[in-house]
Motif scaffolding. Structure first.
Motif, PDB file in Angstrom:
ATOM      1  N   GLY A 126      40.510   2.303  12.955  1.00  0.00           N
ATOM      2  CA  GLY A 126      39.604   1.466  14.007  1.00  0.00           C
ATOM      3  C   GLY A 126      38.486   2.336  14.672  1.00  0.00           C
ATOM      4  N   SER A 127      38.238   3.616  13.999  1.00  0.00           N
ATOM      5  CA  SER A 127      37.238   4.386  14.621  1.00  0.00           C
ATOM      6  C   SER A 127      36.241   4.690  13.369  1.00  0.00           C
ATOM      7  CB  SER A 127      37.916   5.500  15.370  1.00  0.00           C
ATOM      8  OG  SER A 127      38.842   6.330  14.356  1.00  0.00           O
ATOM      9  N   ALA A 128      35.574   5.834  13.594  1.00  0.00           N
ATOM     10  CA  ALA A 128      34.724   6.321  12.580  1.00  0.00           C
ATOM     11  C   ALA A 128      34.479   7.678  12.548  1.00  0.00           C
ATOM     12  CB  ALA A 128      33.551   5.490  12.375  1.00  0.00           C
ATOM     13  N   ALA A 129      34.065   8.515  11.410  1.00  0.00           N
ATOM     14  CA  ALA A 129      33.719   9.771  11.517  1.00  0.00           C
ATOM     15  C   ALA A 129      32.297   9.746  11.493  1.00  0.00           C
ATOM     16  CB  ALA A 129      34.418  10.662  10.487  1.00  0.00           C
ATOM     17  N   PHE A 130      31.346  10.523  12.272  1.00  0.00           N
ATOM     18  CA  PHE A 130      30.119  10.928  11.889  1.00  0.00           C
ATOM     19  C   PHE A 130      30.111  12.282  11.195  1.00  0.00           C
ATOM     20  CE2 PHE A 130      26.464  13.288  13.734  1.00  0.00           C
ATOM     21  CZ  PHE A 130      25.547  12.671  12.892  1.00  0.00           C
ATOM     22  N   THR A 131      29.567  12.151  10.128  1.00  0.00           N
ATOM     23  CA  THR A 131      29.173  13.351   9.378  1.00  0.00           C
ATOM     24  C   THR A 131      27.833  13.559   9.143  1.00  0.00           C
ATOM     25  OG1 THR A 131      31.223  12.746   8.309  1.00  0.00           O
ATOM     26  CG2 THR A 131      29.776  14.516   7.260  1.00  0.00           C
ATOM     27  N   LEU A 132      27.220  14.952   9.411  1.00  0.00           N
ATOM     28  CA  LEU A 132      26.025  15.242   8.998  1.00  0.00           C
ATOM     29  C   LEU A 132      26.142  16.217   7.996  1.00  0.00           C
ATOM     30  CD1 LEU A 132      23.301  16.379  11.606  1.00  0.00           C
ATOM     31  CD2 LEU A 132      23.753  17.540   9.665  1.00  0.00           C
ATOM     32  N   GLU A 133      25.451  16.172   6.921  1.00  0.00           N
ATOM     33  CA  GLU A 133      25.839  17.149   5.711  1.00  0.00           C
ATOM     34  C   GLU A 133      24.381  17.534   5.244  1.00  0.00           C
ATOM     35  OE1 GLU A 133      27.719  15.312   2.588  1.00  0.00           O
ATOM     36  OE2 GLU A 133      29.593  15.120   3.705  1.00  0.00           O
ATOM     37  N   ALA A 134      24.123  19.068   5.031  1.00  0.00           N
ATOM     38  CA  ALA A 134      22.890  19.525   4.529  1.00  0.00           C
ATOM     39  C   ALA A 134      23.320  20.942   3.862  1.00  0.00           C
ATOM     40  CB  ALA A 134      21.947  19.856   5.640  1.00  0.00           C
ATOM     41  N   ASP A 135      22.879  20.840   2.704  1.00  0.00           N
ATOM     42  CA  ASP A 135      23.171  22.086   1.993  1.00  0.00           C
ATOM     43  C   ASP A 135      21.667  22.970   1.841  1.00  0.00           C
ATOM     44  OD1 ASP A 135      25.856  21.252   1.408  1.00  0.00           O
ATOM     45  OD2 ASP A 135      25.346  20.669  -0.885  1.00  0.00           O
ATOM     46  N   VAL A 136      21.910  23.974   2.639  1.00  0.00           N
ATOM     47  CA  VAL A 136      20.349  24.687   3.027  1.00  0.00           C
ATOM     48  C   VAL A 136      20.482  26.077   2.370  1.00  0.00           C
ATOM     49  CG1 VAL A 136      20.211  23.393   5.034  1.00  0.00           C
ATOM     50  CG2 VAL A 136      21.313  25.792   5.085  1.00  0.00           C
ATOM     51  N   ARG A 137      19.139  26.363   2.451  1.00  0.00           N
ATOM     52  CA  ARG A 137      18.816  28.001   1.834  1.00  0.00           C
ATOM     53  C   ARG A 137      19.526  28.909   2.891  1.00  0.00           C
ATOM     54  NH1 ARG A 137      13.080  27.549   2.660  1.00  0.00           N
ATOM     55  NH2 ARG A 137      13.269  29.583   3.442  1.00  0.00           N
ATOM     56  N   SER A 138      20.347  29.700   2.279  1.00  0.00           N
ATOM     57  CA  SER A 138      21.121  30.848   3.146  1.00  0.00           C
ATOM     58  C   SER A 138      20.399  31.460   4.251  1.00  0.00           C
ATOM     59  CB  SER A 138      22.024  31.582   2.265  1.00  0.00           C
ATOM     60  OG  SER A 138      23.042  30.750   1.631  1.00  0.00           O
ATOM     61  N   ASP A 139      19.087  31.688   3.679  1.00  0.00           N
ATOM     62  CA  ASP A 139      18.093  32.563   4.545  1.00  0.00           C
ATOM     63  C   ASP A 139      17.460  31.483   5.779  1.00  0.00           C
ATOM     64  OD1 ASP A 139      16.305  31.237   3.113  1.00  0.00           O
ATOM     65  OD2 ASP A 139      14.959  32.755   2.415  1.00  0.00           O
ATOM     66  N   GLY A 140      17.726  30.394   5.737  1.00  0.00           N
ATOM     67  CA  GLY A 140      17.311  29.468   6.811  1.00  0.00           C
ATOM     68  C   GLY A 140      18.267  28.443   7.346  1.00  0.00           C
ATOM     69  N   ALA A 141      19.600  29.045   7.082  1.00  0.00           N
ATOM     70  CA  ALA A 141      20.570  28.134   7.803  1.00  0.00           C
ATOM     71  C   ALA A 141      20.841  28.329   9.298  1.00  0.00           C
ATOM     72  CB  ALA A 141      22.033  28.845   7.308  1.00  0.00           C
ATOM     73  N   ALA A 142      20.320  29.328  10.111  1.00  0.00           N
ATOM     74  CA  ALA A 142      20.384  29.482  11.406  1.00  0.00           C
ATOM     75  C   ALA A 142      18.888  28.673  11.946  1.00  0.00           C
ATOM     76  CB  ALA A 142      20.026  30.778  11.829  1.00  0.00           C
ATOM     77  N   ARG A 143      18.037  28.560  11.169  1.00  0.00           N
ATOM     78  CA  ARG A 143      16.821  27.687  11.486  1.00  0.00           C
ATOM     79  C   ARG A 143      17.258  26.248  11.309  1.00  0.00           C
ATOM     80  NH1 ARG A 143      12.344  26.308  14.206  1.00  0.00           N
ATOM     81  NH2 ARG A 143      10.664  25.451  12.874  1.00  0.00           N
ATOM     82  N   ALA A 144      17.811  25.862  10.360  1.00  0.00           N
ATOM     83  CA  ALA A 144      18.247  24.484   9.996  1.00  0.00           C
ATOM     84  C   ALA A 144      19.145  24.123  11.091  1.00  0.00           C
ATOM     85  CB  ALA A 144      19.270  24.295   8.962  1.00  0.00           C
TER      86      ALA A 144
END
Length: 455
Positions: free
Chosen positions: A318-336
């Motif tokens: 009766g509910s849902a999961a909100f999912t945000l997915e991003a495969d990012v450059r590791s040197d820019g993960a904090a920036r992402a």
């Protein structure tokens, strides 16, 4: 004489719900849609709702049950139909495609194959001892199903995307059954009796079947009547609701050698039955649900950090999961992570132009129209509507609900369900880095499964 130049505009998409007929039986609900097409094929969907048993074993049991069902139904109806069984934490969906003239026979064979799993003589109680049930979940079939699932799990369990998904679900659903993924280590404990109880554990009124084909709809309903299996005689299991808020904070899982950093964030949000769902659906779409979304514009086009970021709603129970997915450059993960927070805050503040909202509304309506443009898509749309606890009539007002949304509605949904609860989840990264969440150890290696006992 001069004429004023005009700028061509793209026509707005529209969606009209297909007509349907509905029949209530003691075994569940049948829905038929008469759709003329270029061929003489029919599509059927049988929704078998699942109420979780022991939380840690639930996902593993569901995978084995679906594998056993696939084998049994292919044996029963494979000569007349293409049959599949899809496993989801809250249901198993049986799909069948056949010629319209064979539909009644296919439905009868599927219903007959399912019936032994629901009879009191075969199922017994979950605690009872004695011989395992025969037929659908007989010992040899369950052994083959466990072996097939074991091969798939062993090949994929340590893949970074699988680790990320498991960590995300654990963070969002906590100790609830939906927070666990299938593991090879739990396969030896999956028995035929447990699978029979799993399939018989949901209330009968929650069972649904959908048929789509060249009508009339009344004849389709008659053909599909045997598709719903006989009512189980076991008492339904009590359903445990998932937690209203995310179960934990975000952590970093270090996996040396992973070529990118995998970001999986989200939370537990209302499902389709909630009046705020249309606004939440459009908010998630604007954030990351299509190529014109904010995450695509920022993470891909502007910053070059990720090729295909996305945000989705996954209805579950009766509910849902909100999912945000991003495969990012590791040197820019904090920036992402910073950019994701900024875009979410802007969305929740209503910082978007009317054209952006209109584009998302057009995409939402157009996507539904496209999904219903084929027999298979139409069957899946009706099945998804029913499994969410909605009546097929819900589709009739779909476009009107989406078009009626204001910028304030969308901003409030983003703020209430995404921003203020905060996102939770995991990152899978090759090494710790400044700006990333605290490191949590990777789960230990899954032990090799013991020899599978008889069911």
């Amino acid at each position: 004489m001069t004429t004023a130049s005009t700028t061509p505009t793209t026509p707005a998409p529209h969606f009209t719900a297909p007509a349907h007929r509905q029949l209530e039986l003691d075994r569940g609900t049948l829905v038929a849609v008469d759709r003329a097409g270029t061929g003489d094929l029919a599509e059927a969907r049988l929704l078998l709702p699942l109420v979780p048993g022991p939380a840690a074993a639930h996902a593993t049991e569901v995978d084995v049950a679906a594998e056993a069902l696939r084998e049994a139904l292919e044996e029963a109806a494979g000569a007349l139909a293409v049959v599949r069984a899809e496993a989801r934490p809250d249901r198993i969906v049986v799909s069948a495609r056949s010629f319209t003239g064979d539909l009644a026979e296919v439905c009868a064979r599927i219903g007959a194959a399912l019936a032994p799993a629901d009879s009191a003589e075969s199922v017994g109680s979950e605690e009872s001892e004695g011989p395992a049930p025969g037929g659908l979940f007989g010992a040899e079939r369950v052994d083959r199903a466990r072996s097939a699932v074991a091969a798939r799990l062993s090949a994929a369990e340590r893949h970074p995307t699988v680790v990320a998904r498991a960590g995300f679900l654990s963070a969002v659903y906590g100790t609830h059954a939906y927070g666990h993924t299938a593991t090879a280590a739990r396969l030896p404990g999956v028995t035929g009796r447990a699978l029979a109880a799993l399939l018989a554990g949901a209330p009968v009124p929650a069972r649904r079947a959908v048929v789509v084909g060249r009508g009339p709809a009344g004849e389709l309903l008659d053909a599909a009547r045997p598709l719903l299996p006989a009512p189980p005689r076991l008492a339904p299991r009590p359903a445990a609701a998932p937690q209203d808020r995310p179960a934990g904070g975000t952590a970093t899982l270090v996996s040396p050698g992973v070529p990118q950093t995998l970001i999986r964030l989200g939370g537990h949000v209302p499902g389709r039955v909630h009046p705020d769902y249309p606004a939440l659906q459009v908010a998630v779409l604007m954030l990351g649900g299509y190529f014109g979304s904010r995450l695509t514009a920022v993470l891909r086009e502007r910053e070059g950090l990720s090729y295909a970021p996305r945000a989705v709603l996954d209805p579950l129970g009766g509910s849902a999961a909100f999912t945000l997915e991003a495969d990012v450059r590791s040197d820019g993960a904090a920036r992402a992570l910073v950019l994701i927070d900024e875009e979410l805050e802007r969305l929740a503040a209503g910082a978007f132009a009317p054209a952006e909202l209109l584009g998302a509304q057009n995409f939402t309506v157009g996507s539904m129209a496209m999904a219903c443009s084929s027999r298979s898509g139409l069957a899946s749309v009706f099945a998804g509507t029913l499994v969410s606890g909605l009546s097929p009539q819900w589709l009739g007002g779909y476009e009107e609900r989406v078009r009626a949304l204001s910028a304030a509605d969308v901003a409030r949904a983003a703020r209430t369900y995404l921003l203020e609860p905060g996102l939770t989840g995991v990152l899978v990264a090759p090494a710790p880095a400044e700006g990333l969440p605290p490191v949590r150890p990777l789960p230990g290696p899954t032990p090799a499964p013991a020899p599978l006992p008889l069911s």
